[in-house]
Write an enzyme that holds these catalytic residues in place. Structure first.
Site, mmCIF file in Angstrom:
data_model
loop_
_atom_site.group_PDB
_atom_site.id
_atom_site.type_symbol
_atom_site.label_atom_id
_atom_site.label_comp_id
_atom_site.label_asym_id
_atom_site.label_seq_id
_atom_site.Cartn_x
_atom_site.Cartn_y
_atom_site.Cartn_z
ATOM 1 N N GLU A 179 95.779 1.912 96.777
ATOM 2 C CA GLU A 179 95.985 1.696 95.338
ATOM 3 C C GLU A 179 96.261 3.002 94.602
ATOM 4 O O GLU A 179 95.618 3.329 93.603
ATOM 5 C CB GLU A 179 94.765 0.985 94.726
ATOM 6 C CG GLU A 179 94.616 -0.440 95.235
ATOM 7 C CD GLU A 179 93.581 -1.275 94.478
ATOM 8 O OE1 GLU A 179 92.692 -0.694 93.837
ATOM 9 O OE2 GLU A 179 93.678 -2.511 94.530
ATOM 10 N N GLU A 378 95.200 -7.142 100.276
ATOM 11 C CA GLU A 378 93.984 -7.526 99.549
ATOM 12 C C GLU A 378 94.321 -8.676 98.615
ATOM 13 O O GLU A 378 95.359 -8.654 97.961
ATOM 14 C CB GLU A 378 93.432 -6.383 98.674
ATOM 15 C CG GLU A 378 92.816 -5.244 99.427
ATOM 16 C CD GLU A 378 92.198 -4.179 98.512
ATOM 17 O OE1 GLU A 378 91.740 -4.522 97.394
ATOM 18 O OE2 GLU A 378 92.181 -3.015 98.920
HETATM 19 P P1 P53 Z 1 85.951 -4.697 93.103
HETATM 20 C C1 P53 Z 1 90.768 -2.465 90.142
HETATM 21 C C2 P53 Z 1 91.752 -3.443 90.049
HETATM 22 C C3 P53 Z 1 92.216 -4.074 91.181
HETATM 23 C C4 P53 Z 1 91.710 -3.709 92.417
HETATM 24 O O1 P53 Z 1 87.496 -4.669 93.486
HETATM 25 C C5 P53 Z 1 90.756 -2.728 92.517
HETATM 26 C C6 P53 Z 1 90.275 -2.097 91.384
HETATM 27 C C7 P53 Z 1 89.228 -1.034 91.480
HETATM 28 O O2 P53 Z 1 87.964 -1.594 91.347
HETATM 29 O O3 P53 Z 1 90.280 -2.276 93.692
HETATM 30 C C8 P53 Z 1 90.560 -2.878 94.925
HETATM 31 O O4 P53 Z 1 85.217 -4.245 94.314
HETATM 32 C C9 P53 Z 1 90.141 -1.889 95.972
HETATM 33 C C10 P53 Z 1 88.917 -2.281 96.731
HETATM 34 C C11 P53 Z 1 88.026 -3.104 95.836
HETATM 35 C C12 P53 Z 1 88.757 -4.399 95.496
HETATM 36 O O5 P53 Z 1 89.980 -4.132 94.878
HETATM 37 O O6 P53 Z 1 85.823 -3.760 91.973
HETATM 38 O O7 P53 Z 1 91.177 -1.516 96.848
HETATM 39 O O8 P53 Z 1 88.305 -1.119 97.230
HETATM 40 O O9 P53 Z 1 86.774 -3.377 96.366
HETATM 41 C C13 P53 Z 1 87.963 -5.338 94.610
HETATM 42 O O10 P53 Z 1 85.631 -6.115 92.762
#
Ligand code: P53
Length: 480
Positions: A179, A378
Site C-alpha cells: 500500500e 487483500e
Molecule cells: P485494518 C487503510 C485503508 C485500507 C487498508 O486494515 C489499510 C489501511 C491501513 O489501516 O491497510 C491494509 O487492520 C493493510 C493491512 C491491514 C488491512 O488493510 O486497519 O495492508 O496491513 O491490516 C486492514 O482493519
C-alpha cells in the site's frame, strides 16, 4: 488473448497476512525493533500512538501478535484444509537485518522463513511475499530519518538481494512495498510512519517530504524488480496499492474534477510502477512548487526499466469526495477533510463503506490504464465476532461481504476481460489490526482466542466462513 468464461484454472486462491500483525516473537531469533513494535493499541476511532522506542509499562499488541512465530505449522495446516493455493505474507525486514544498516544478514531470521516456506510448499501452497509491509527497522527511522534519506535505497536493496537469492527456489511471487500510496494522506502520522518511517519535524513541509520519500521508494522498487529478474527470470514481482475508488459526491462539474484529481493524487504511484514514468500533472505540479526534489535522470531511467509484472492491490471500500466551495482545486487528497459519506452504500462499524461494485469499477479503471495482470491481494470485512460456547462463530455477514465481492470480481473477468491472477482475502486468520491495533476487528476464517488487552488462550477455531471458503476454492469460485 481474452476469452474467459471462468476464472483461470491456475487461479491463486488463498489468504493474506503481514509478518508484524501475526508473528509476534518480536525479540526472538535476533529480531530487531520495527516501526510496528513501537505502536500501542488504539480503539475504534482512537489512533494508535507511535512511541519514542519501546516504553516500559505500555501495551504493544504486535509484540506477541497471534504467536504465529511458534504456531505456524498448525495454522498452515488449516489453510491447506481450506484448499489454499497460495499464502500471502511478508518477510519482517528486522528478522533479516535487525537494524537495517548491517552488511551481513541474521541467519536465524533467514532460517525462520526457510522453514515457513517449506511448510507452505509441503501442501503445494505458493508463498506470495511482500518485502516491506509496514514493518521497517525502527533504527532506520531514528538514525537516517526513514525514507527521506537516499541511503535507504541501498539498505533496502541489500535486504531485497539477500532474500531474493536465499528464497529464489521457494518463492516465485513477490511484491515490493505494501500500500505504497497510503502516504498520499500526508497529514496522517500513521501512514507516514508505516509507509516510509517518517516522523514529521517542526515546520517541515510534509507534502514535499512525502513526494521525496515516495520517489526513493519507487526507485528502490524498480531496482528490486530489475534485480529480481536477474536472479530468477521466473520471478513475478508486483506493486501493491490500496485501491479505494473515489467517486464524485454529485454530478456538479467541480465535484467531478475534485474526484478526478483525488484519484490522480492517490494512484500516480501505479502510473510510475506500471508505466515507468511520472504522470504529466505531477511533473507539472512538482515543477510549479519549486521544491527541487532529488530526482535524477538516472532515477527516471531506472523507473522505466523496473516496471512491475502485475498490480497487487487491496480493496475494502470506496469513498466519495466533494469540492470545497471557496477553495481552488487541491493537488492533494486528505481523507478526513475531503471525504463525504456515500448515501447509496452502507458502512462497517469502523466506517468503511461497503461497495462490491466498486471493486469491478476499480478493476476496469486499472485495466484501462495499465496493461498488466491484476492480483487482489487483500479484501475483507473487519467485524466483531461472537464465539459461542461450542467454539463456533456464525459469521454470515463476512460470507455475505466476500460473496458479493467475488461476484463482482468474476464479472470483471468474465464480462470485462480483466486478467486476474488470484484472490487472497485479508487476515485469513484473525490478527492484530494495522489501523487500530485491535484484535476485536476480526477478518479471519479462523478465530483466535485473544482480546484487545492481550488476554486469551491463543487457541484457533473455525468460523462458519471456513467451510464456505473451502467450498468456494474447491469449485474455483463457481459455488458461492
Ligand atoms: P485494518 C487503510 C485503508 C485500507 C487498508 O486494515 C489499510 C489501511 C491501513 O489501516 O491497510 C491494509 O487492520 C493493510 C493491512 C491491514 C488491512 O488493510 O486497519 O495492508 O496491513 O491490516 C486492514 O482493519
Amino acid at each position: 488473448m481474452v476469452n474467459t468464461k471462468h476464472l483461470r484454472s491456475d487461479f491463486l486462491w488463498g489468504g493474506a497476512v503481514a509478518a508484524h500483525q501475526l508473528e509476534g516473537g518480536w525479540q526472538e531469533g535476533g529480531k530487531g525493533v520495527s516501526v510496528a513494535d513501537v505502536m500501542t493499541a488504539g480503539a475504534n476511532g482512537v489512533e494508535r500512538k507511535i512511541t519514542d522506542g519501546v516504553q516500559p509499562g505500555l501495551y504493544y499488541p504486535n509484540h506477541e501478535g497471534i504467536d504465529f512465530y511458534h504456531r505456524y505449522p498448525e495454522d498452515i495446516k488449516l489453510f491447506a484444509e481450506m484448499g489454499f493455493k497460495c499464502f500471502r505474507t511478508s518477510i519482517a525486514w528486522t528478522r533479516i537485518f535487525p537494524k537495517g544498516d548491517e552488511i551481513e544478514p541474521n541467519e536465524a531470521g533467514l532460517k525462520f522463513y526457510d522453514d515457513l516456506f517449506d511448510e507452505c510448499l509441503k501442501y503445494n501452497i505458493e508463498p506470495v511475499i511482500t518485502l516491506s509491509h509496514f514493518e521497517m527497522p525502527y533504527h532506520l527511522v531514528q538514525e537516517y530519518g526513514g525514507w527521506r534519506n537516499r541511503k535507504l535505497i541501498d539498505f533496502f536493496m541489500n535486504f531485497a538481494e539477500v532474500v531474493f537469492k536465499r528464497y529464489q527456489n521457494k518463492v516465485k511471487y513477490w511484491m515490493t512495498f505494501n500500500e505504497i500510496n497510503n502516504q498520499t494522506d500526508y497529514d496522517n502520522g500513521f501512514s507516514l510512519m508505516t509507509n516510509s518511517g517518517l516522523k514529521p519535524q517542526n515546520g517541515e513541509n510534509m507534502e514535499k517530504t512525502m513526494y521525496q520519500a515516495a520517489h526513493y521508494e519507487l526507485v528502490a522498487s524498480a531496482k528490486a524488480v530489475k534485480l529480481g529478474h536477474q536472479i530468477n527470470p521466473n520471478f513475478q514481482i508486483g506493486s501493491m496499492i490500496a485501491m479505494v475508488p473515489l467517486y464524485p459526491a454529485t454530478s456538479k462539474p467541480a465535484d467531478v474534477m475534485k474526484a478526478e484529481r483525488a484519484m490522480q493524487a492517490r494512484y500516480w504511484f501505479e502510473d510510475v510502477q506500471s508505466n515507468g514514468q511520472y504522470p504529466l500533472w505531477l511533473q507539472q505540479y512538482q515543477a510549479n512548487q519549486s521544491w527541487n526534489l532529488d530526482i535524477t535522470a538516472e532515477d527516471l531511467q531506472i523507473l522505466q526499466q523496473g516496471t512491475v509484472d502485475y498490480i497487487g492491490f487491496s480493496y475494502y471500500m470506496s469513498r466519495c469526495v466533494q469540492a470545497h466551495e471557496d477553495e481552488p482545486l487541491s493537488y492533494s487528497y486528505k481523507e478526513e477533510k475531503d471525504g463525504v459519506p456515500n448515501k447509496y452504500v452502507k458502512a462497517s462499524e469502523w466506517g468503511w463503506q461497503i461497495d462490491p461494485e466498486g471493486l469491478r469499477y476499480a478493476m476496469n479503471w486499472m485495466a484501462d490504464r495499465y496493461d498488466k495482470p491484476q492480483f487482489i491481494v487483500e479484501n475483507g470485512f473487519g467485524a466483531i465476532d461472537q464465539k459461542e460456547s461450542d467454539s463456533s462463530v456464525h459469521d454470515q455477514y463476512r460470507i455475505d461481504y466476500l460473496k458479493a465481492h467475488i461476484e463482482q470480481m468474476k464479472l470483471a473477468v468474465t464480462e470485462d476481460g480483466v486478467d486476474l491472477m488470484g484472490y487472497t482475502p485479508w487476515g485469513c486468520i484473525d490478527l492484530v489490526s494495522a489501523g487500530t491495533g485491535q484484535m476485536s476487528k476480526r477478518y479471519g476464517f479462523i478465530y483466535v482466542d485473544k482480546d484487545d488487552e492481550g488476554h486469551g488462550s491463543l487457541e484457533r477455531s473455525k468460523k462458519d466462513s471456513f467451510a464456505w471458503y473451502q467450498k468456494v476454492i474447491k469449485s474455483n469460485g463457481e459455488n458461492l
